[in-house]
Structures are given as structure tokens and as C-alpha cells.
Motif scaffolding. Structure first.
Motif, PDB file in Angstrom:
ATOM      1  N   TYR A 121     -50.921  -0.762  76.793  1.00 53.99           N
ATOM      2  CA  TYR A 121     -52.200  -1.447  76.796  1.00 53.99           C
ATOM      3  C   TYR A 121     -52.052  -1.999  78.244  1.00 53.99           C
ATOM      4  N   LEU A 122     -52.968  -1.858  79.201  1.00 56.53           N
ATOM      5  CA  LEU A 122     -53.317  -2.821  80.405  1.00 56.53           C
ATOM      6  C   LEU A 122     -54.510  -3.395  80.475  1.00 56.53           C
ATOM      7  N   GLY A 123     -54.065  -4.253  82.237  1.00 57.49           N
ATOM      8  CA  GLY A 123     -55.456  -5.372  82.223  1.00 57.49           C
ATOM      9  C   GLY A 123     -55.418  -6.488  82.224  1.00 57.49           C
ATOM     10  N   GLY A 124     -54.105  -6.488  81.057  1.00 56.67           N
ATOM     11  CA  GLY A 124     -54.272  -8.766  80.956  1.00 56.67           C
ATOM     12  C   GLY A 124     -54.087  -9.126  82.429  1.00 56.67           C
ATOM     13  N   SER A 125     -54.672  -9.849  82.892  1.00 60.36           N
ATOM     14  CA  SER A 125     -54.898 -11.199  83.817  1.00 60.36           C
ATOM     15  C   SER A 125     -53.502 -11.626  83.868  1.00 60.36           C
ATOM     16  N   PHE A 126     -53.034 -11.561  85.533  1.00 60.67           N
ATOM     17  CA  PHE A 126     -51.661 -12.415  85.852  1.00 60.67           C
ATOM     18  C   PHE A 126     -51.118 -13.856  85.494  1.00 60.67           C
ATOM     19  N   GLU A 127     -52.490 -14.612  85.142  1.00 56.46           N
ATOM     20  CA  GLU A 127     -52.634 -15.823  84.762  1.00 56.46           C
ATOM     21  C   GLU A 127     -53.337 -16.384  83.204  1.00 56.46           C
ATOM     22  N   GLY A 128     -52.926 -15.097  82.716  1.00 57.53           N
ATOM     23  CA  GLY A 128     -52.797 -14.752  80.977  1.00 57.53           C
ATOM     24  C   GLY A 128     -53.972 -15.762  80.836  1.00 57.53           C
TER      25      GLY A 128
END
Length: 566
Positions: A501-508
Motif C-alpha cells: 500500500y502507498l500514499g499515506g501521509s507523513f503526518e498521519g
């Protein structure tokens, strides 16, 4: 009202909870049964409310079957410790219990607490009693109740840490089950024979439809992954004071492969409350879920599904009706990261705080790197505390300059002095998975460090070794390691095969999206090399990896949990 319930329409667990005599079940009889290392099926569910899970060592399954033996049963015991702060004495007690009754390791969890693994049935009661002697308990660490309340971890990063950890403890205490079953069964308190003398003013006779999780964060840090929580409180600071909290509801990550009606969901901010209203808001959100959650299908029973079924506005309206007042409009905030910032920092208290990386959250000795021994020695000389983070790491907290120097010496002597870590490894989380978790399809904790080492070679090739990228791996889709918020998420499908899975944000703040399905390590590394090469060549200034793969349309952004697909 209970007499009119059609139990056939409800999940089996609902009747089990009702018949359990307020969480007593037949646990006493199960514990006394010498024939098996397990407990009765019904008691397996009820024992979760007491902070434990029945497990077995799956590495031994084939051999034990050949010998016509039952599985190598043991128990996971999880502590309830709101905010994750432990005294040195409590650390030493957990260290000793791990050696005496468990598998000689400590697991730091993603909910800021300890797990012991490998505890035999005959040792459960002794373990819990010794925990209690050190003012620790396992009440409501699992089960269909409010679980361990998380909060911002590091006193050196915010002068408001003490305020939020105190709040986490107040919320936890307020939402504890009222039954005395725990004290009777494990601590030998006087037995209450008539369950009618027990009352659960918050939970009733069937408790919640499913588990319930709460987290508190202080922007710009999102180290408790507030949008993964059923209920989140986001501190709003104005004029050097916490003036209140934005309220987020409906986060949750459990899902099931092949069942489209299950999905991860990030929380929705529904308003703002004052500090003095937080406990009240927590209670009323919990009660709204208690009375509206799905008790027919446990896979649809979490708060996220209740909110999606009712609609956010209707849900909020019911919460406000129970409160007797309206929430104020949410206030502006900004997150910068959801990971930990490692190394020594001096806090506003003039004390030193070391945020220390613990790979996979597993505290153990291996002969060369003896972190368990090192932390035991530190606990013996510490004049501060230990704080567990929501990312499976540890803070040696609030120590003096003198002790700081001793800590560095002890870590170096035991071969575990802080070393340079890749930005990827710093931001990694892995659930326990095999061999003890019965739900796991594939490895996680035992495998992710090896995979990261191979990805680090790729990062080196593109001068991105220090680039911070969030990677998380779980052995199944239940989400214990919060993989759905990762920039790179890996979820086990079968031994050696994972969904990528890809594309979560660095800030959560954003869910990731399925990119490749059921692929082995060779294909994982091939895909990662291609993505990293493109990222290195074409990223915008300051752009994080998760944002990049969405901008370049490797995956589409998921804005609603209902749109998520495995």
C-alpha cells in the motif's frame, strides 16, 4: 429490556457477555483445569476484558501434532498504563516478570504499554498479582471496553506533557469497568456471588459492541496517530495555554480480506471542547456508541461503522444531546509528523530526556546487543521515569545531567548505544504476527528489519538514506501496527507474500491505497526501487514520499474509508 432481546439476531459474543456474570464467566474453573494449557472457548473471550489473549507457538504446531499433543498454549498479558509512564521500579518488576513467567522479553506496544508473551496458564494469577504489588494492572487492556488511553509521549517536546498525561489517566479511570470480577479472580478479593450487586453504569450488562480506543495529541506532534482512534483529542494551544481540544471520532483500522463492508477509516473532527469537558465528551461518545453500535455483526461493530451508518451530523447531534450543550467549532491546527524524534533533549523542566529506538518494540538480549540488560541497569540508577511511545519506542525521561552520562555509558557497554539509523528504519512499526498471533497470515516483527536493510541499499543508491519515510508491516489486515497510515504499508496475505500500500501521509492524516497485491520480497524490492528512483529524480522541494506517489498518480488519494479496497 434484556428479557425481550432476540439473542438469535445478535452475535454469539453478546449473549456470552450477558451470561458472564459481569466478566466472571467460568474463568476460575478454567484456570483450575489441569488437563489443558488453554481455557474454555467462552472464557477466551471473557479473559480479554482482564487484559489477556490465549495464544500458542505456531512454530511448534507440526511437531506437536506429530506427537499428538495440543498446541503449545500460552498467554499474552497486556498492561493498562494511560500515557505509558512507568517508574524505574515498575520497569524492573516487568523485567523480572518477563524472566520469571514469560519468554524473557518485553514487547513495547503501539498503545504505549507493555505486553508479556509466553505466560503459562498456571502462572497467570501469580504474574498479575506481582504486577498489582507494583501498582500496575491489566484491567480493560483488551475486550469490548475503552482500552489504554494514549497521549503525547515526550516531556522535552512540549511543556504541556504533564497536563495531557494527567488527562489521559483521568479519562482512563472514568471509563474503567465497574465490575469487581478482576479483583476477585486475580487478586483474591471477596467473591460477590450475586451479580445483581454489581452495576455497570457506563457499560451495562453487555459492555460495548466492540473495542474502543482513545488518544490525545499535542500539535505539531501526532505521535499517538490521533486519526486512528475511535475518539481523539487534539490539543489547541493559545497564548501558551491549552485552551481546549478538537474532538475527532470514528478512526479505526480493523478490516477483513475479501469483505468489502469492512475498511479502515480516519477520524472526523466534529468540534471543540474545553479541558474541563473532555471527560464528559469521552463518556458521551462512548455511550452513543454503546447504544447505537452494531451488535449483530462484530465485523461491523466499531464506532467508525456506526458513524458511517448514522451520518456524522446525526451522530454528533446525539452526542451533543447527551452532553446538554453543543461542541464549539473546531479550531485550526497543523501536524508535522507522527513518528518519534530520537536522541537527547533537555526539557523545560531542566531534565534530560532520551528518545531511544527499539526495533519492533522488542526488548531483549541477543549476546551482542543487550538492550534488556542495559535498560535494567539504567532503571537501577535512574532518577527519572520511563515513557513508552505510541511507535514502540522508549523515552528515558526526566533524568539529571549526572544520570544522563551514566545512561550513555551503560548503553555503550551493552552494545546498544544509539547509532545512525536510516530515515526509513526510524519510522518503522511492526506488529507481533508469527509465531504467537493466531490471526497472522505472514511474518511482521521478525521480518521487517531484514526487509528494511534491503530497502536501505536502494535508498543508499539514490542518496536517500536519511530521508524519513514511514513504513509499517502487519501479519494480517486487522491493523494493530496502524499500517493504513503508512507511506509504505505492507500487510501479510500468506507466508512470504504481502499487499503493498502507498500514499499515506507523513503526518498521519491520510489513508494509503493498495498498489500491488500478494507479492513476494523480490517484487516488493523491484517496485520500491522504481518508486524511489522516480522520487529521487522528480520530487518537489520538501515533498514527502506519500505525497509524491499521489501527485505522480501511482495511487489515487482515498478520502473516505468506505472507498478503501484491499
Amino acid at each position: 429490556m434484556t428479557d425481550t432481546i432476540n439473542w438469535k439476531e445478535l452475535s454469539e459474543v453478546e449473549k456470552l457477555k450477558y451470561d458472564s456474570n459481569y466478566l466472571r464467566g467460568t474463568l476460575v474453573e478454567s484456570l483450575a483445569d489441569p488437563i489443558t494449557g488453554a481455557i474454555a472457548d467462552g472464557d477466551t473471550q471473557i479473559s480479554k476484558f482482564h487484559g489477556m489473549y490465549l495464544q500458542w507457538d505456531r512454530d511448534l504446531d507440526k511437531e506437536r501434532k506429530k506427537q499428538k499433543l495440543e498446541p503449545a498454549f500460552s498467554f499474552l498479558i497486556r498492561l493498562r498504563m494511560p500515557g505509558g509512564r512507568f517508574t524505574p521500579e515498575q520497569w524492573l518488576k516487568m523485567d523480572a516478570l518477563a524472566e520469571k513467567y514469560a519468554n524473557n522479553t518485553l514487547k513495547l506496544t503501539t498503545r504505549q504499554t507493555f505486553q508479556l508473551h509466553g505466560v503459562l496458564k498456571k502462572n497467570l494469577k501469580k504474574t498479575i498479582q506481582e504486577m498489582n504489588d507494583s501498582l500496575m494492572d491489566t484491567i480493560a487492556a483488551c475486550g469490548d471496553v475503552n482500552r489504554n488511553v494514549m497521549c503525547h509521549a515526550n516531556p522535552a517536546e512540549s511543556a504541556f506533557h504533564s497536563e495531557v498525561i494527567d488527562l489521559a489517566q483521568k479519562v482512563s479511570e472514568h471509563l474503567l469497568p465497574n465490575t469487581t470480577a478482576y479483583h476477585e479472580i486475580w487478586l483474591d478479593k471477596k467473591l460477590i456471588a450475586d451479580s445483581k450487586t454489581d452495576v455497570e453504569p457506563l457499560y451495562g450488562d453487555r459492555y460495548l459492541p466492540r473495542k474502543f480506543k482513545i488518544g490525545i495529541v499535542i500539535p505539531p506532534n501526532n505521535d499517538s496517530d490521533v486519526f486512528s482512534q475511535d475518539l481523539g483529542f487534539i490539543a489547541i494551544i493559545e497564548n501558551a495555554k491549552i485552551v481546549g481540544y478538537n474532538v475527532s471520532v470514528g478512526g479505526g483500522f480493523g478490516s477483513t480480506f475479501g469483505m468489502s463492508g469492512t475498511y479502515p477509516r480516519t477520524g472526523t473532527v466534529i468540534g471543540f471542547c474545553t479541558p474541563g469537558q473532555v471527560v464528559d465528551v469521552a463518556e458521551k461518545v462512548l455511550l452513543t456508541q454503546r447504544d447505537n453500535g452494531n451488535r449483530k455483526n462484530r465485523k461491523q461493530a466499531r464506532l467508525k461503522y456506526t458513524i458511517d451508518r448514522m451520518g456524522v451530523e446525526v451522530f454528533t447531534s446525539e452526542v451533543e444531546q447527551r452532553l446538554g450543550y453543543k461542541l464549539e467549532p473546531a479550531r485550526a491546527f497543523k501536524f508535522e509528523r507522527n513518528g518519534d524524534d530520537f536522541g537527547w533533549k533537555k526539557g523545560t523542566d531542566e531534565k534530560w530526556h532520551l528518545t531511544y529506538f527499539v526495533e519492533g518494540g522488542r526488548v531483549k538480549d541477543d549476546g551482542k546487543q543487550n538492550i534488556k540488560t542495559a535498560l535494567r541497569e539504567i532503571a537501577k540508577i535512574s532518577d527519572g521515569d520511563f515513557i513508552l511511545t505510541g511507535n514502540q519506542n522508549l523515552i528515558v525521561s526526566s533524568v539529571s545531567e549526572k544520570v544522563k552520562k551514566k545512561v550513555d555509558t551503560i548503553l555503550k557497554k551493552n552494545g546498544v548505544a544509539p547509532s545512525e539509523l536510516s530515515g526509513l528504519r526510524k519510522n518503522s512499526i511492526a506488529c507481533v504476527a508469527l509465531p504467537t498471533c493466531p490471526l497472522a497470515f505472514a511474518e511482521a516483527e521478525r521480518y521487517l528489519p531484514t526487509l528494511i536493510s534491503k530497502v536501505e541499499l536502494i535508498l543508499n543508491d539514490f542518496n536517500l538514506f536519511k530521508e524519513e519515510i514511514v513504513i509499517r508491516m502487519t501479519g494480517c489486515p486487522n491493523g494493530c501496527g496502524r499500517p493504513y497510515l503508512a507511506e509504505i504499508g505492507l500487510i501479510g496475505k500468506s507466508p512470504g507474500y504481502y499487499n503493498l500500500y502507498l500514499g499515506g501521509s507523513f503526518e498521519g492524516t491520510r489513508l494509503n491505497t493498495l498498489y500491488r497485491e500478494t507479492i513476494p520480497e523480490e517484487e516488493i524490492l523491484k517496485e520500491v526501487r522504481m518508486l524511489i528512483a522516480d522520487f529521487a529524480a522528480n520530487r518537489s522541494e520538501g515533498e514527502h514520499f506519500g505525497d509524491f506517489v499521489i501527485r505522480k498518480e501511482y495511487v489515487k488519494e482515498i478520502k473516505e474509508g468506505k472507498d478503501f479496497k484491499h
